[in-house]
Design a protein around this motif. Structure first.
Motif, mmCIF file in Angstrom:
data_model
loop_
_atom_site.group_PDB
_atom_site.id
_atom_site.type_symbol
_atom_site.label_atom_id
_atom_site.label_comp_id
_atom_site.label_asym_id
_atom_site.label_seq_id
_atom_site.Cartn_x
_atom_site.Cartn_y
_atom_site.Cartn_z
ATOM 1 N N CYS A 179 0.851 -1.185 0.000
ATOM 2 C CA CYS A 179 0.000 0.000 0.000
ATOM 3 C C CYS A 179 0.886 1.234 0.000
ATOM 4 O O CYS A 179 2.024 1.204 0.476
ATOM 5 N N ILE A 221 -3.304 -2.041 6.002
ATOM 6 C CA ILE A 221 -3.866 -0.713 6.273
ATOM 7 C C ILE A 221 -3.566 -0.305 7.714
ATOM 8 O O ILE A 221 -3.148 0.824 7.981
ATOM 9 N N LEU A 273 -3.789 0.143 -2.755
ATOM 10 C CA LEU A 273 -3.732 -1.037 -1.883
ATOM 11 C C LEU A 273 -3.827 -2.234 -2.805
ATOM 12 O O LEU A 273 -4.773 -2.348 -3.586
ATOM 13 N N LEU A 297 -4.196 7.338 1.027
ATOM 14 C CA LEU A 297 -3.800 6.012 0.577
ATOM 15 C C LEU A 297 -4.265 5.905 -0.876
ATOM 16 O O LEU A 297 -5.461 5.911 -1.145
ATOM 17 N N PHE A 306 -11.274 -1.609 4.663
ATOM 18 C CA PHE A 306 -11.117 -0.327 5.359
ATOM 19 C C PHE A 306 -12.020 -0.252 6.590
ATOM 20 O O PHE A 306 -11.599 0.234 7.637
#
Length: 197
Positions: A81, A123, A107, A104, A153
């Motif tokens: 990521c 994450i 990913l 971000l 997430f």
């Protein structure tokens, strides 16, 4: 009737986007580590020399004003990521950032490694490290139907802070943009005041 509406839409619309914006205060939980998997920051040269071509293809996300994180099994990179901030992010600039915020932007987990919680743990690890680097808040933009990413997430403790819809018409250069922002209580986010971003 539906056929005619679709034809009319194709005639008028150039493009559209429908994203959810997720955010999190930089602290994050410590990722669940196993003997087989480890999480660490990673340099571009390590990505460039990875054994999987699909991992090497992610290397362009690295560079100035970028931070990269990897999930490694043995000596194989199985997930990555990347966060962008500052001048690097201004090229995209889909969501406004302050000096102490980052986004971000990518990913990625190898297809055969998906479904094991690697994305969530990556994450979490990256969010903690971004906190140590002085960032206060991080964001991610996720396509509305990308359910694996949305679940990753949410399970990593991020909150949906907005939904952004953009519609580009053939007769107009600038897209119409609708931002639906949510107020997230900082008590829920582990902080002391509410945020409206």
């Amino acid at each position: 009737m539906t056929k005619y509406l679709k034809s009319l839409a194709r005639l008028l619309l150039r493009d559209y986007s429908f994203y959810h914006i997720y955010g999190r205060y930089c602290a994050g939980e410590k990722p669940l580590l196993t003997k087989e998997l480890r999480f660490e920051t990673i340099e571009k040269k390590e990505i460039d020399s990875a054994r999987d071509r699909i991992i090497v293809d992610q290397a362009w996300y690295h560079g100035q004003n970028a931070h990269a994180y990897a999930c490694i099994e043995g000596s194989r990179i199985v997930g990555l990521c990347f966060f962008w901030h500052g001048e690097r992010y201004k090229k995209r600039n889909f969501w406004p950032l302050t000096d102490q915020e980052a986004k971000l932007v990518q990913l990625f987990v190898l297809p055969e490694m998906r479904g094991q919680g690697i994305g969530k743990s990556l994450i979490q690890f990256a969010t903690r490290d971004m906190s140590h680097r002085g960032f206060k808040y991080v964001y991610a933009r996720i396509w509305r139907s990308n359910m694996p990413s949305l679940r990753a997430f949410e399970s990593a403790g991020w909150d949906r802070v907005a939904t952004v819809i953009e519609i580009s018409l053939r007769i107009r250069n600038k897209p119409f943009r609708l931002e639906l922002r949510r107020i997230i209580s900082q008590e829920r986010a582990g902080q002391s005041q509410s945020v409206n971003r």
